[in-house]
Design an enzyme around this catalytic site. Structure first.
Site, PDB file in Angstrom:
ATOM      1  N   CYS A 156       0.812  -1.222   0.000  1.00 28.47           N
ATOM      2  CA  CYS A 156       0.000   0.000   0.000  1.00 28.47           C
ATOM      3  C   CYS A 156       0.847   1.276   0.000  1.00 28.47           C
ATOM      4  O   CYS A 156       1.056   1.906   1.036  1.00 28.47           O
ATOM      5  CB  CYS A 156      -0.984   0.045   1.158  1.00 28.47           C
ATOM      6  SG  CYS A 156      -2.176   1.375   0.863  1.00 28.47           S
ATOM      7  N   CYS A 163      -6.046   1.942  -4.403  1.00 25.14           N
ATOM      8  CA  CYS A 163      -5.567   2.561  -3.174  1.00 25.14           C
ATOM      9  C   CYS A 163      -6.533   3.672  -2.773  1.00 25.14           C
ATOM     10  O   CYS A 163      -6.512   4.754  -3.366  1.00 25.14           O
ATOM     11  CB  CYS A 163      -4.158   3.120  -3.414  1.00 25.14           C
ATOM     12  SG  CYS A 163      -3.420   3.732  -1.903  1.00 25.14           S
TER      13      CYS A 163
HETATM   14  C1  LIG Z   1      -1.080   0.283   7.016  1.00 30.53           C
HETATM   15  C2  LIG Z   1      -1.546  -0.513   5.817  1.00 30.53           C
HETATM   16  C3  LIG Z   1      -2.523   0.024   4.993  1.00 30.53           C
HETATM   17  C4  LIG Z   1      -2.960  -0.673   3.880  1.00 30.53           C
HETATM   18  N1  LIG Z   1      -3.964  -0.125   3.135  1.00 30.53           N
HETATM   19  C5  LIG Z   1      -4.470  -0.832   2.105  1.00 30.53           C
HETATM   20  C6  LIG Z   1      -5.600  -0.339   1.389  1.00 30.53           C
HETATM   21  O1  LIG Z   1      -6.143   0.731   1.678  1.00 30.53           O
HETATM   22  N2  LIG Z   1      -6.091  -1.090   0.369  1.00 30.53           N
HETATM   23  C7  LIG Z   1      -5.541  -2.293   0.051  1.00 30.53           C
HETATM   24  O2  LIG Z   1      -6.062  -2.943  -0.864  1.00 30.53           O
HETATM   25  N3  LIG Z   1      -4.452  -2.784   0.695  1.00 30.53           N
HETATM   26  C8  LIG Z   1      -3.911  -2.098   1.715  1.00 30.53           C
HETATM   27  N4  LIG Z   1      -2.851  -2.607   2.441  1.00 30.53           N
HETATM   28  C9  LIG Z   1      -2.077  -3.763   1.892  1.00 30.53           C
HETATM   29  C10 LIG Z   1      -2.697  -5.131   2.142  1.00 30.53           C
HETATM   30  O3  LIG Z   1      -2.959  -5.326   3.505  1.00 30.53           O
HETATM   31  C11 LIG Z   1      -1.737  -6.201   1.633  1.00 30.53           C
HETATM   32  O4  LIG Z   1      -1.323  -5.878   0.317  1.00 30.53           O
HETATM   33  C12 LIG Z   1      -2.394  -7.585   1.621  1.00 30.53           C
HETATM   34  O5  LIG Z   1      -2.728  -7.965   2.932  1.00 30.53           O
HETATM   35  C13 LIG Z   1      -1.465  -8.605   0.976  1.00 30.53           C
HETATM   36  O6  LIG Z   1      -1.982  -9.888   1.078  1.00 30.53           O
HETATM   37  P1  LIG Z   1      -1.011 -11.159   1.160  1.00 30.53           P
HETATM   38  O7  LIG Z   1      -1.891 -12.339   1.220  1.00 30.53           O
HETATM   39  O8  LIG Z   1       0.024 -11.073   0.120  1.00 30.53           O
HETATM   40  O9  LIG Z   1      -0.230 -10.968   2.541  1.00 30.53           O
HETATM   41  P2  LIG Z   1      -0.816 -10.862   4.000  1.00 30.53           P
HETATM   42  O10 LIG Z   1      -2.250 -10.519   4.011  1.00 30.53           O
HETATM   43  O11 LIG Z   1       0.112  -9.944   4.746  1.00 30.53           O
HETATM   44  O12 LIG Z   1      -0.688 -12.338   4.580  1.00 30.53           O
HETATM   45  C14 LIG Z   1       0.522 -13.022   4.685  1.00 30.53           C
HETATM   46  C15 LIG Z   1       0.309 -14.187   5.665  1.00 30.53           C
HETATM   47  O13 LIG Z   1       1.434 -15.062   5.587  1.00 30.53           O
HETATM   48  C16 LIG Z   1       1.825 -15.439   6.889  1.00 30.53           C
HETATM   49  N5  LIG Z   1       3.244 -15.778   6.843  1.00 30.53           N
HETATM   50  C17 LIG Z   1       4.308 -14.936   6.892  1.00 30.53           C
HETATM   51  N6  LIG Z   1       5.453 -15.635   6.803  1.00 30.53           N
HETATM   52  C18 LIG Z   1       5.099 -16.934   6.677  1.00 30.53           C
HETATM   53  C19 LIG Z   1       5.849 -18.136   6.544  1.00 30.53           C
HETATM   54  N7  LIG Z   1       7.180 -18.131   6.503  1.00 30.53           N
HETATM   55  N8  LIG Z   1       5.176 -19.301   6.462  1.00 30.53           N
HETATM   56  C20 LIG Z   1       3.814 -19.313   6.472  1.00 30.53           C
HETATM   57  N9  LIG Z   1       3.067 -18.209   6.604  1.00 30.53           N
HETATM   58  C21 LIG Z   1       3.700 -17.033   6.696  1.00 30.53           C
HETATM   59  C22 LIG Z   1       1.501 -14.224   7.744  1.00 30.53           C
HETATM   60  O14 LIG Z   1       1.349 -14.596   9.095  1.00 30.53           O
HETATM   61  C23 LIG Z   1       0.215 -13.723   7.109  1.00 30.53           C
HETATM   62  O15 LIG Z   1      -0.925 -14.282   7.713  1.00 30.53           O
HETATM   63  C24 LIG Z   1      -2.402  -1.942   3.575  1.00 30.53           C
HETATM   64  C25 LIG Z   1      -1.438  -2.500   4.417  1.00 30.53           C
HETATM   65  C26 LIG Z   1      -1.015  -1.797   5.533  1.00 30.53           C
HETATM   66  C27 LIG Z   1       0.009  -2.415   6.453  1.00 30.53           C
END
Ligand SMILES: Cc1cc2nc3c(=O)[nH]c(=O)nc-3n(C[C@H](O)[C@H](O)[C@H](O)COP(=O)(O)OP(=O)(O)OC[C@H]3O[C@@H](n4cnc5c(N)ncnc54)[C@H](O)[C@@H]3O)c2cc1C
Length: 455
Positions: free
Chosen positions: A202, A384
């Site tokens: 983000c 965003c």
């Molecule tokens: C402050 C902030 C504001 C944001 N605002 C927005 C917004 O307005 N709109 C938007 O669309 N997005 C926003 N985002 C971004 C969004 O949250 C992420 O892009 C999204 O969660 C990514 O999804 P993901 O599944 O890739 O990772 P995540 O949702 O982060 O999930 C990753 C998972 O993998 C697990 N994990 C980590 N390492 C390992 C490992 N070695 N083995 C097994 N599991 C593991 C973690 O515990 C976690 O549960 C924001 C993020 C933040 C921090």
């Protein structure tokens, strides 16, 4: 776990049934309900589909494949799942942290095995992953979605400086509460907001908290005795011109000072100073500039998680999971797909992007499982919602080419209350109730509807 989970179709159970006094009716019952039992396979640590990470991408895809495959395991160490986009509002004191959290058990599918451990190593040549607990888990197909790693320790003085007043970070569940505290105790002076010199999730969030701080401090009367500085390592305020133009005008009107090409490298909590590298300095080492702070919001450098970037077989030169930008299939290993923040997809890393990627991975992996080539193509859609003040939001949506791809039939670059409600209430509802269950693939269908089916 039901007994049926251990019943392979081809085995003759009659002698065993006789010994155990089990009726054939019972076996038929088990077979019939096999797909509703927990999905642990015959070999305890071998599954048709293994999903790494139970975050936005991992939880959604594991729910889909729990319905569509023989056996699924999700490897996820955390007992809680977070909808991180709400942390902008949590940091600003507008929402409670609890609203962003759900028990992990409630978002993962009942028909999958949840391995409560962390992946330590990928072994793609023998189709296994090894966990930190030492388990080897075998897969036929692997979905990699462990998100992005926050590297606070790459900034000298962090994370220790979070123990001192005035320093917070919305990016971590550990420090988002510190932002709230620091915003509320701020009594005027210098406020610094940072954007690091790496890809981040983000890319709008580092500046959203500045607009919310500006609104809060205007309301409580301290704004007139404070200076707000946005120090970004980038050379632009936002990557899409349409929205950048509006944001530049907002910063000008509200007297928010933007410094480009500044990268935070050190925090000195004793003297309340932050040291920034000047990225376009021609000197070696680069010149630095030191700024005093009374409030500091830090966005840390980020990378793919160590377990991903340490395996040279699966990453690109920058250490991100190396997937095809169209199909999301791994470039070397056809039985591996990537989702979300850990990948090298050349788009902004958001949950909104993940929503669209879910549909692509679902269709393409199903094709691969059926022995076909993947044909669904991701256009890089990401979004965003940039909260620009008290109940105001501009709703940026764009594709791989940084071209706006707006859903609604009005100019989304204008600050609107309706888009703030969308960010605060509607999208979180869709996320928890539709997307995580595997039924939301982004707003494409709504966009089409507003355009009467036209492209
Ligand atoms: C402050 C902030 C504001 C944001 N605002 C927005 C917004 O307005 N709109 C938007 O669309 N997005 C926003 N985002 C971004 C969004 O949250 C992420 O892009 C999204 O969660 C990514 O999804 P993901 O599944 O890739 O990772 P995540 O949702 O982060 O999930 C990753 C998972 O993998 C697990 N994990 C980590 N390492 C390992 C490992 N070695 N083995 C097994 N599991 C593991 C973690 O515990 C976690 O549960 C924001 C993020 C933040 C921090």
């Amino acid at each position: 776990m039901s007994a049926s989970a251990f019943l392979p179709a081809a085995v003759n159970f009659r002698p065993l049934m006789f010994k155990l006094n089990v009726s054939s009716k019972f076996v038929r019952h088990c077979r019939r309900h096999q797909r509703f039992s927990t999905s642990r396979s015959l070999n305890a640590d071998s599954y048709e589909v293994v999903v790494v990470g139970g975050g936005a991408g991992g939880a959604s895809l594991s729910n889909i494949f729990a319905r569509k495959s023989k056996s699924v395991a999700v490897i996820e160490p955390n007992p809680e799942h977070y909808y991180q986009p709400l942390w902008t509002l949590v940091g600003a004191g507008i929402m409670n942290f609890g609203k962003s959290a759900r028990p992990m058990a409630a978002v993962l599918p009942k028909r999958a095995t949840w391995v409560k451990d962390k992946v330590a190593e990928f072994n793609p040549k023998d189709n296994t992953v090894t966990t930190e607990g030492g388990k080897q888990i075998k897969y036929e197909y692997l979905i990699v979605g462990p998100g992005i790693q926050l590297n606070y320790n790459q900034i000298k003085g962090l994370p220790e400086a979070f123990e001192t007043p005035g320093v917070g970070s919305n990016y971590s569940k550990l420090y988002v509460g510190k932002t709230t505290e620091a915003l509320q105790r701020f009594n005027g002076g210098d406020a610094l907001f940072t954007f690091p010199n790496t890809p981040i999730k983000c890319a709008g969030a580092p500046q959203k908290i500045m607009y919310l701080a500006d609104a809060l401090w205007t309301k409580n009367g301290v704004r007139s005795k404070s200076q707000l500085h946005y120090n970004t390592s980038l050379g632009v305020i936002f990557g899409v011109k349409k929205y950048a133009d509006v944001l530049t005008e907002i910063t000008r009107q509200r007297n928010l000072n933007v410094n480009f090409k500044r990268n935070l490298i050190e925090v000195k909590p004793d003297t309340q100073e932050a040291v920034f590298e000047i990225l376009d300095s021609s000197e070696t080492p680069k010149e630095t500039v030191t700024a005093h702070y009374d409030f500091l919001h830090v966005v840390p450098p980020m990378s793919a998680p160590d377990c991903v970037r340490n395996n040279k077989d699966i990453v690109d030169a920058a250490g991100w999971l190396d997937v095809d930008k169209d199909t999301l299939q791994h470039k070397k290993f056809a039985n591996i797909f990537g989702i979300g923040d850990c990948t090298n997809l050349p788009t902004s890393k958001t949950a909104a992007a993940v929503a669209c990627q879910i549909g692509i991975v679902k269709r393409n992996l199903l094709q691969v499982m059926a022995g076909d080539k993947p044909t669904s193509v991701y256009n890089g859609y990401t979004s965003c919602p940039i909260v620009t003040g008290n109940q105001k939001c501009i709703f940026a949506e764009f594709d791989y080419n940084a071209q706006p791809m707006e859903t609604f039939p009005f100019n989304q670059a204008k600050e609107r209350r309706s888009m703030y409600i969308m960010k605060k209430d509607i999208i979180p509802y869709v996320y928890f109730h539709v997307m995580l269950k595997g039924y939301w693939e982004g707003p494409g269908i709504i966009r089409k509807m507003f355009r009467l089916g036209m492209a």
